[in-house]
Design a protein around this motif. Sequence first.
Motif, PDB file in Angstrom:
ATOM      1  N   LYS A 156       0.883  -1.062   0.093  1.00  0.00           N
ATOM      2  CA  LYS A 156      -0.069  -0.043  -0.179  1.00  0.00           C
ATOM      3  C   LYS A 156       0.874   1.229  -0.115  1.00  0.00           C
ATOM      4  O   LYS A 156       1.710   1.239   0.749  1.00  0.00           O
ATOM      5  CB  LYS A 156      -0.847   0.097   1.334  1.00  0.00           C
TER       6      LYS A 156
ATOM      7  N   TYR B 179      -2.292   0.328  -4.170  1.00  0.00           N
ATOM      8  CA  TYR B 179      -1.810  -0.927  -3.964  1.00  0.00           C
ATOM      9  C   TYR B 179      -1.129  -1.400  -5.080  1.00  0.00           C
ATOM     10  O   TYR B 179      -1.532  -1.053  -6.220  1.00  0.00           O
ATOM     11  CB  TYR B 179      -2.833  -2.126  -3.545  1.00  0.00           C
TER      12      TYR B 179
ATOM     13  N   GLU C 272      -7.290   1.917  -3.853  1.00  0.00           N
ATOM     14  CA  GLU C 272      -7.794   1.137  -2.430  1.00  0.00           C
ATOM     15  C   GLU C 272      -9.231   0.860  -2.630  1.00  0.00           C
ATOM     16  O   GLU C 272      -9.743  -0.164  -2.111  1.00  0.00           O
ATOM     17  CB  GLU C 272      -7.289   1.895  -1.380  1.00  0.00           C
TER      18      GLU C 272
ATOM     19  N   PHE D  77      -9.643  -2.858  -3.603  1.00  0.00           N
ATOM     20  CA  PHE D  77      -8.968  -3.883  -2.493  1.00  0.00           C
ATOM     21  C   PHE D  77     -10.148  -5.090  -2.273  1.00  0.00           C
ATOM     22  O   PHE D  77      -9.507  -6.214  -2.276  1.00  0.00           O
ATOM     23  CB  PHE D  77      -8.574  -3.219  -1.355  1.00  0.00           C
TER      24      PHE D  77
ATOM     25  N   VAL E 209      -0.762  -8.109   2.733  1.00  0.00           N
ATOM     26  CA  VAL E 209      -0.496  -6.856   2.579  1.00  0.00           C
ATOM     27  C   VAL E 209       0.251  -5.986   3.397  1.00  0.00           C
ATOM     28  O   VAL E 209       0.206  -6.108   4.579  1.00  0.00           O
ATOM     29  CB  VAL E 209      -2.280  -6.252   2.561  1.00  0.00           C
TER      30      VAL E 209
END
Length: 128
Positions: free
Chosen positions: A11, A16, A45, A48, A64
Motif C-alpha cells: 500500500k 496498492y 484502494e 481492494f 498486504v
Amino acid sequence: MRKNNCISLYKAGKFYNAFGDDGLVLHELLGYRYIEHRQSVGFPESAFLKVKTKLEEERISYEVYEKNEIVVSFKGIQKNYANALKKAVKNTAIEERINRIKTMIDACSTEELEMILRCLEDGKFKQE
C-alpha cells in the motif's frame, strides 16, 4: 519480506501495487494492466475488496504491507499460486505476440492488408 507462492500487495497512499510475478497473477485474474517496464500492477484502494475476494475465491495466499509491516494476510493453497502464475506467464506471452502483430499490421499498406486478409480468408498463408 518476499515469500514464495504468496501475493504481496504494497500500500502506497491510496493505491496498492504488486510487483513481478505477483503483478502477472493479478493481471491474469483481474485484468489489471501489467506495466512491463515497472513489472507491476497497481489498483486503487477502492478496489481492494474486489482483489481480496478474488484471491480468496481462488484460494491464493496474500499479504498486504503498509510501511513494511503485514497488516492483512490470507493463507490459501500453495499450488494455486503456482498454477495461476503458469497460466499468467503463458497468456502474457500470447498478449505480447498479439501486440507485436498489431504493430506490424499498423505499418502495412492497404494493399498489403488486403493481401493478408485474402490469404487468411482462403486458408492460404503464402505470398502471391
